[in-house]
Scaffold this active site. Structure first.
Site, mmCIF file in Angstrom:
data_model
loop_
_atom_site.group_PDB
_atom_site.id
_atom_site.type_symbol
_atom_site.label_atom_id
_atom_site.label_comp_id
_atom_site.label_asym_id
_atom_site.label_seq_id
_atom_site.Cartn_x
_atom_site.Cartn_y
_atom_site.Cartn_z
ATOM 1 C CB CYS A 114 -0.939 0.004 1.190
ATOM 2 S SG CYS A 114 -2.004 -1.439 1.230
ATOM 3 C CG HIS A 254 -3.151 3.356 2.534
ATOM 4 N ND1 HIS A 254 -3.699 3.113 1.304
ATOM 5 C CD2 HIS A 254 -3.214 2.188 3.230
ATOM 6 C CE1 HIS A 254 -4.088 1.847 1.247
ATOM 7 N NE2 HIS A 254 -3.800 1.270 2.403
ATOM 8 C CG ASN A 284 -6.723 -0.770 1.509
ATOM 9 O OD1 ASN A 284 -6.009 -0.339 0.598
ATOM 10 N ND2 ASN A 284 -6.225 -1.314 2.605
HETATM 11 N N1 COA Z 1 -18.967 -8.141 9.122
HETATM 12 C C1 COA Z 1 -19.411 -8.438 10.348
HETATM 13 N N2 COA Z 1 -18.626 -8.856 11.344
HETATM 14 C C2 COA Z 1 -17.306 -8.968 11.071
HETATM 15 C C3 COA Z 1 -16.769 -8.680 9.808
HETATM 16 C C4 COA Z 1 -17.654 -8.256 8.811
HETATM 17 N N3 COA Z 1 -17.252 -7.939 7.577
HETATM 18 N N4 COA Z 1 -15.440 -8.885 9.865
HETATM 19 C C5 COA Z 1 -15.145 -9.288 11.097
HETATM 20 N N5 COA Z 1 -16.268 -9.336 11.839
HETATM 21 C C6 COA Z 1 -16.419 -9.710 13.250
HETATM 22 C C7 COA Z 1 -15.307 -10.608 13.738
HETATM 23 O O1 COA Z 1 -15.562 -11.951 13.434
HETATM 24 C C8 COA Z 1 -15.326 -10.334 15.217
HETATM 25 O O2 COA Z 1 -16.360 -11.065 15.787
HETATM 26 P P1 COA Z 1 -16.184 -11.744 17.245
HETATM 27 O O3 COA Z 1 -15.953 -10.592 18.160
HETATM 28 O O4 COA Z 1 -17.464 -12.450 17.416
HETATM 29 O O5 COA Z 1 -14.987 -12.633 17.103
HETATM 30 C C9 COA Z 1 -15.708 -8.847 15.307
HETATM 31 O O6 COA Z 1 -16.328 -8.526 14.052
HETATM 32 C C10 COA Z 1 -14.541 -7.933 15.545
HETATM 33 O O7 COA Z 1 -13.527 -8.261 14.628
HETATM 34 P P2 COA Z 1 -12.157 -7.496 14.585
HETATM 35 O O8 COA Z 1 -11.309 -8.046 13.480
HETATM 36 O O9 COA Z 1 -11.565 -7.472 15.950
HETATM 37 O O10 COA Z 1 -12.701 -6.038 14.210
HETATM 38 P P3 COA Z 1 -11.934 -4.686 14.189
HETATM 39 O O11 COA Z 1 -12.664 -3.694 14.991
HETATM 40 O O12 COA Z 1 -10.459 -4.830 14.427
HETATM 41 O O13 COA Z 1 -12.096 -4.249 12.658
HETATM 42 C C11 COA Z 1 -10.815 -4.181 10.630
HETATM 43 C C12 COA Z 1 -11.563 -5.042 11.647
HETATM 44 C C13 COA Z 1 -10.189 -5.076 9.586
HETATM 45 C C14 COA Z 1 -11.800 -3.244 9.988
HETATM 46 C C15 COA Z 1 -9.733 -3.383 11.374
HETATM 47 O O14 COA Z 1 -8.987 -4.215 12.202
HETATM 48 C C16 COA Z 1 -8.802 -2.682 10.435
HETATM 49 O O15 COA Z 1 -9.181 -1.818 9.689
HETATM 50 N N6 COA Z 1 -7.495 -2.997 10.511
HETATM 51 C C17 COA Z 1 -6.480 -2.360 9.728
HETATM 52 C C18 COA Z 1 -6.657 -2.733 8.305
HETATM 53 C C19 COA Z 1 -5.685 -2.063 7.462
HETATM 54 O O16 COA Z 1 -5.410 -0.930 7.621
HETATM 55 N N7 COA Z 1 -5.220 -2.846 6.518
HETATM 56 C C20 COA Z 1 -4.457 -2.411 5.457
HETATM 57 C C21 COA Z 1 -3.200 -1.811 5.828
HETATM 58 S S1 COA Z 1 -2.601 -1.412 4.326
#
Ligand code: COA
Length: 327
Positions: A114, A254, A284
Site C-alpha cells: 500500500c 492511505h 482500500n
Molecule cells: N462483518 C461483520 N462482522 C465482522 C466482519 C464483517 N465484515 N469482519 C469481522 N467481523 C467480526 C469478527 O468476526 C469479530 O467477531 P467476534 O468478536 O465475534 O470474534 C468482530 O467482528 C470484531 O472483529 P475485529 O477483526 O476485531 O474487528 P476490528 O474492529 O479490528 O475491525 C478491521 C476489523 C479489519 C476493519 C480493522 O482491524 C482494520 O481496519 N485494521 C487495519 C486494516 C488495514 O489498515 N489494513 C491495510 C493496511 S494497508
C-alpha cells in the site's frame, strides 16, 4: 536556483462496476452498518471480466499525460507500483508502455504494497533530481478483487480496484517534492500477506485449498502498527522541513480505514477539510489509494500553488513512508 521534481499531471481510472455494502450482505455474513462503522467504506469498484490491472494503469497514465500536455513518446520512465500485476512476467509497466506508445521509456514494476505509490514517487524524484530533463510517469494500480477470498468477511469487505497516476518532471523553483521518507519492518511480514503463488508456496492443490492465494490479515495488529507508523512518519516529514502540523494544507493518507484517518487527524490537530477522504467510495485500493486521492483532490480544485500537501502511506511488509509536496 535548485531543480525540484514536480508533479505536473495526475490521472485516475476506476472500474465502472460498483459493489455496495448491501451487495456484500448477500454474499457473506456482514452488514452495511458493521462495514460503515468499522471502516467508513460504503462501496467499492470491482473490475469486470477481462478488465486487468494494466487497463486501469494505462488509462490513469493517459489522463495524467493529457493534463500535463505531455506526449507519451517523450516519457523516459514508467514506474508501476502494484502487488496485483496482470502476470508475473511481463511487468504491468511494460504493458502500459505498449498501450501508451511510450516508445523510448524504460518500464518497471515496484512492489511496496500500500506504500507503493509513495515509494514510486520517491524513486521518480531521485531520477529527476539526477537528470532534470527526465519525465517519469508513476502509477499505482491494483486489482485486489482477484486476491480476495470472497467468502472471508474479515477481508473481502475492505478492498477495491482502480489506478491513479502522476507525471513527474524537473523544474527550477520552490515548488515540487520537498522530501520523502521510506521505512520498512520485515519482521512483521506475517501480519498481512498473500503467501501463495510465489516460489515459497507455489501453485499446488494443497496451497490453493488452504487459500494461500488470498489476502490474509490480522486486522487489529495491523491497525495498531498503522496508526503509530503513520503519525511518526508525518512528524518526521514536517520536522525535516522545519514545518509543524499547522503548516499542512492537505493530508492525503492511505485510505485503509476511516478510523485510522480520524485518529491521524486528531493527533495532528487538523480540521476535517484538511484531510482528504474517499475511502467511502473506493475502499482500500492499496498502491492506487493515494494516487487516486491525489488526482481527485487535484481535479476538485483542492490543490493550489504553494500549498503543503503531505502524503503518508502504510502497508504489508510492513512498509510505510511520506512525501511532502509544495504544490
Ligand atoms: N462483518 C461483520 N462482522 C465482522 C466482519 C464483517 N465484515 N469482519 C469481522 N467481523 C467480526 C469478527 O468476526 C469479530 O467477531 P467476534 O468478536 O465475534 O470474534 C468482530 O467482528 C470484531 O472483529 P475485529 O477483526 O476485531 O474487528 P476490528 O474492529 O479490528 O475491525 C478491521 C476489523 C479489519 C476493519 C480493522 O482491524 C482494520 O481496519 N485494521 C487495519 C486494516 C488495514 O489498515 N489494513 C491495510 C493496511 S494497508
Amino acid at each position: 536556483m535548485a531543480v525540484r521534481a514536480k508533479i505536473v499531471g495526475t490521472g485516475s481510472s476506476l472500474p465502472s462496476r460498483v459493489v455496495t455494502n448491501k451487495d456484500l450482505e448477500i454474499m457473506v455474513d456482514t452488514s452495511d452498518e458493521w462495514i460503515r462503522t468499522r471502516t467508513g467504506i460504503c462501496e467499492r469498484r470491482i473490475a469486470g471480466e477481462g478488465e486487468n490491472n494494466s487497463l486501469f494503469a494505462a488509462e490513469a497514465g493517459r489522463r495524467a499525460l493529457e493534463m500535463a500536455g505531455v506526449d507519451a513518446a517523450d516519457l523516459d520512465l514508467i514506474l508501476v507500483a502494484t502487488m496485483t500485476p496482470d502476470m508475473v512476467m511481463p511487468s504491468v509497466a511494460c504493458l502500459v508502455q505498449d498501450a501508451l506508445g511510450a516508445g523510448r521509456a524504460g518500464a518497471m514494476d515496484l512492489m511496496a504494497t500500500c506504500s507503493g505509490f509513495i515509494y514510486g514517487l520517491s524513486v521518480a524524484e531521485r531520477f529527476v533530481r539526477c537528470d532534470p530533463s527526465m519525465k517519469v510517469l508513476v502509477i499505482g494500480s491494483e486489482v485486489l478483487s482477484r486476491r480476495v477470498n470472497w467468502e472471508d468477511r474479515s477481508t473481502c469487505v475492505l478492498f477495491g480496484d482502480g489506478a491513479g497516476a502522476a507525471l513527474v518532471i524537473g523544474e527550477e523553483g520552490d515548488r515540487g517534492i520537498l522530501s520523502s521518507h521510506l521505512h520498512s519492518d520485515g519482521s512483521l511480514w506475517e501480519l498481512l500477506t498473500v503467501k501463495g503463488c510465489g516460489t515459497r508456496f507455489p501453485v499446488s492443490h494443497d496451497n490453493l485449498e488452504q487459500g494461500l492465494q488470498f489476502i490474509q490479515m490480522q486486522g487489529r495488529e495491523v491497525f495498531k502498527h498503522a496508526v503509530k507508523a503513520l503519525e511518526s512518519v508525518a512528524l518526521e516529514a514536517l520536522e525535516s522541513n522545519g514545518l509543524n502540523m499547522g503548516d499542512v494544507d492537505l493530508l492525503i493518507a492511505h485510505q485503509a480505514n476511516m478510523r485510522i484517518l480520524d485518529f491521524l487527524r486528531q493527533r495532528m490537530g487538523l480540521e476535517q477539510d484538511k484531510v482528504f477522504i474517499n475511502i467511502d467510495k473506493y475502499g482500500n485500493t492499496s498502491a492506487a489509494s493515494i494516487a487516486i486521492a491525489l488526482d481527485e483532490a487535484n481535479r476538485q480544485g483542492r490543490l493550489s500553488p504553494g500549498m503543503n500537501v503531505l502524503m503518508v502511506a502504510f502497508g504489508g511488509g510492513f512498509t510505510w513512508g511520506s512525501m511532502l509536496v509544495r504544490w
